[in-house]
Design a protein around this motif. Structure first.
Motif, mmCIF file in Angstrom:
data_model
loop_
_atom_site.group_PDB
_atom_site.id
_atom_site.type_symbol
_atom_site.label_atom_id
_atom_site.label_comp_id
_atom_site.label_asym_id
_atom_site.label_seq_id
_atom_site.Cartn_x
_atom_site.Cartn_y
_atom_site.Cartn_z
ATOM 1 N N UNK A 34 0.855 -1.193 0.000
ATOM 2 C CA UNK A 34 0.000 0.000 0.000
ATOM 3 C C UNK A 34 0.888 1.240 0.000
ATOM 4 N N UNK A 35 1.962 1.182 0.802
ATOM 5 C CA UNK A 35 2.841 2.325 0.950
ATOM 6 C C UNK A 35 3.511 2.675 -0.379
ATOM 7 N N UNK A 36 3.938 1.667 -1.119
ATOM 8 C CA UNK A 36 4.621 1.967 -2.368
ATOM 9 C C UNK A 36 3.633 2.315 -3.486
ATOM 10 N N UNK A 37 2.362 2.385 -3.149
ATOM 11 C CA UNK A 37 1.438 2.987 -4.108
ATOM 12 C C UNK A 37 0.353 2.096 -4.683
ATOM 13 N N UNK A 38 0.223 0.871 -4.181
ATOM 14 C CA UNK A 38 -0.902 0.056 -4.661
ATOM 15 C C UNK A 38 -2.201 0.589 -4.074
ATOM 16 N N UNK A 39 -3.231 0.577 -4.890
ATOM 17 C CA UNK A 39 -4.514 1.093 -4.439
ATOM 18 C C UNK A 39 -5.280 0.013 -3.680
#
Lengths: 261, 403
Positions: free
Chosen positions: B308-313
């Motif tokens: 989530x942190x690295x940008x997965x929605x």
């Protein structure tokens, strides 16, 4: 990604080369947390961080470092926002983060994180099922970036080239932390946020890795915000201290930290 | 953003492979439920299927046999013959008059056989040649063995009567044009043209048969009535309506409708039993997989929050447990299919001696495998819903530090 054009700050002026560009510009941002009769408040009356700056946030645990980092990394919604602008690059339109939070555009915040921010976690946060190379390359992969040998260069600089095809569990804690630094930098983000990146290491290794980290950040012209409780060797690295003051109510019902800089 | 889902597919696959012991455990526990279910259904389908095939293929199940004797004329029989539900009908003469003594040159014994009137498309002589004239007969297998004859042989038939106080016997030369299958008629018998059976009845009644040169009183065939008939319906499903129609005419009949009903009821009941077992099995599997996936999300909370942190929605993270559940479904189904194929091969081998060569006792069609896959995928997806929901609620900030 929608970005709202806002009036240019008189302090930063127009977008001239060499001009000081604010990557973070916060005014009257605060976060309040309440639990079991005690309240904690973090208040940021004013915070300006320029592109390329190296910021250190030093303090004991519980002083609100993590809360500030979470807000700066756009993973924690502030309770109150005067204004919160994020300008990831010289020439880029400033993004109104307060507006994104208000409109609950979490996916756009996610896109912003993926593209602009790198993270170094306390204990690596590596994915155990990916090799070291795949872990470092993860941030690049998510952005569909072509291989430009940066991964190999970073691995060389970090001294983990011989581990590239191993799984994280085969590495020592220090080596894993180097991999985490590599992953945070590999997609050339605008800013790297590191929360106690060396807390799990012995002091000697911690100092070595910290110096290496700052060197790499300098080399790649990446802004860095570093939170740590160990300030001795931080001083030697030439980081700007973020001032913060904590006061507690005498009955212990309220703790407030004020950060500005 | 489909390429993000592609990345999740890659990550979920790597995680699934990395924890192969855990994955194998899920796969095997699915196969342990699904495999026996497929075998059970294969047995039901194979056994009931071959029973139904036997029912459909055995013409005796399509036979409607009148009980007692009546008076039916040719016109009435003809009218029945035109009905769509009736495949074959031929009148019968009195049973007592429909016997003939046969003698061959290759056997010493004279045997008395029943004559069965036949005609084109007789279901009992499906693959045999049908007698076309008075002097052609098809012997039952048993009679042919006793007479030691083969198709093409000439044999001699004889009839006797008491006429005007005297014992008389006539002879007729007959050609064996074919031999019926053993199952068609189990006693000593001869399938003959209706004309020969009628001739035998006329002769015994003392009437003349000019076609064969047999003397007697005047031929009076114009008002001939028959006491019975042989009737076969077009399919097993026509047996009940035809018996009912005959019943309305006051003709009592005997059929195998009860046997057919037994198989059809059994098919229905076995299906109910199977689906009960299948539902319990799938339900249990869904629950246990759902619980494991849920626990997995908790166990991998840190890793998921890093994603989530690295940008997965949020919507993309949900795919992580769902895809792993789908992997389990696919590999579990493959394993179960393999188990099924092995076991059904063994079962069919064990029972091969009791079955006709074409039948298999355990049998599934390709679309049964497909249905099993779809059901498994459905159960796996349902199982992953809660885990997916839990994964979606993981905050990216959890990835930043240890909790």
């Amino acid at each position: 990604m929608t970005s709202t054009a806002i009036p240019i700050d008189p302090q930063t002026g127009v977008n001239l080369p060499g001009e000081r560009v604010l990557i973070y510009h916060l005014r009257d941002v605060e976060k309040t947390r309440e639990a079991e009769g005690t309240a904690f408040r973090l208040r940021v009356p004013s915070l300006q961080i320029a592109l390329g700056e190296k910021i250190a946030l030093i303090g004991e645990s519980g002083c609100g470092k993590s809360t500030l980092l979470d807000m700066l990394s756009m993973t924690l919604r502030p309770s109150g926002i005067g204004s919160f602008r994020f300008r990831p690059a010289r020439g880029a339109e400033p993004v109104d983060i307060s507006d994104l939070w208000r409109k609950k555009q979490l996916n756009q915040l996610g896109d912003l994180r993926r593209l602009r921010i790198g993270y170094v976690m306390q204990t690596g946060g590596l994915l155990p099922y990916l090799t070291v190379r795949e872990n470092i390359n993860l941030s690049r992969r998510l952005l569909d970036m072509q291989d430009d040998s940066l991964v190999d260069e970073l691995a060389g600089d970090l001294g983990i080239r011989r581990h590239l095809d191993k799984l994280p569990y085969m590495l020592s804690v220090g080596e894993r932390q180097r991999v985490a630094i590599g992953r945070a930098l590999a997609h050339r983000p605008s800013i790297v946020i590191a929360d106690e990146p060396t807390a799990s290491l012995d002091p000697i290794a911690a100092e070595r890795i910290m110096s290496l980290f700052i060197e790499l950040v300098d080399e790649l012209h990446i802004t860095v915000i570093l939170a740590s409780h160990a300030w001795r060797h931080i001083n030697r690295l030439g980081l700007r201290h973020l001032e913060h003051h904590t006061h507690r109510e005498s009955d212990g019902s309220m703790t407030e930290t004020v950060v500005s800089g | 953003m489909p390429h993000r889902v592609k990345d999740i597919l890659w990550l979920a696959g790597r995680d699934y492979r990395n924890e192969w012991q855990m994955s194998a455990f899920f796969i095997v526990s699915l196969a342990a439920v699904l495999g026996p279910m497929m075998i059970l259904y294969g047995l039901k389908f194979g056994i009931v299927g071959s029973m139904l095939t036997n029912l459909i293929e055995d013409p005796r199940n399509r036979e409607v046999r009148p009980i007692g004797s009546g008076r039916y004329d040719s016109a009435w029989v003809e009218q029945l013959r035109n009905r769509e539900e009736i495949d074959f009908i031929v009148p019968r003469t009195r049973a007592i008059a429909a016997t003939i003594d046969l003698k061959s040159e290759t056997a010493s014994r004279i045997i008395s056989v029943e004559m069965i009137p036949t005609g084109q498309a007789d279901p009992l002589l499906k693959t045999q040649t049908i007698p076309q004239s008075l002097q052609q007969i098809v012997l039952s297998n048993k009679a042919a063995q006793k007479l030691n004859v083969k198709p093409g042989d000439e044999i001699s038939g004889s009839l006797s009567r008491r006429f005007k106080g005297r014992s008389e016997r006539v002879h007729i030369s007959l050609q064996v044009i074919d031999i019926a299958k053993p199952a068609s008629f189990t006693r000593d018998g001869a399938f003959t043209d209706l004309l020969l059976v009628e001739a035998a009845e006329d002769f015994r009644d003392g009437r003349a048969v000019s076609a064969l040169g047999w003397s007697g009183t005047a031929e009076g065939n114009d008002k001939r009535t028959y006491p019975s008939f042989r009737l076969y319906t077009s399919s097993i499903y026509d047996v009940a309506p035809i018996s009912e129609a005959l019943g309305k005419l006051g003709i009592e009949v005997s059929t195998r409708v009860a046997d057919i009903d037994i198989v059809r009821t059994m098919d229905r009941n076995l299906s109910v039993v199977f689906w009960l077992i299948a539902i319990i099995g799938l339900f249990g599997f869904t629950l246990s997989l759902g619980a494991s996936l849920w626990a997995n999300v908790d166990r991998k909370r840190k890793e998921l929050s890093v994603l989530r942190l690295v940008g997965f929605r949020t919507g993309e993270i949900v795919w992580f447990p769902v895809l792993q559940s789908v992997f389990t479904a696919i590999f579990g189904w493959l394993t179960a299919s393999m188990i099924y194929l092995g076991v059904s091969f063994t079962i069919n081998r064990l029972f091969a001696s009791q079955m006709d060569s074409s039948d298999s006792i355990c049998h599934l069609l390709p679309n049964h495998f497909l249905i099993a896959l779809i059901l498994t995928l459905g159960a796996a997806t349902i199982a992953a819903i809660l885990a997916g929901y839990r994964a979606a609620r993981i905050e990216p900030s959890e990835g930043l530090r240890d909790i």
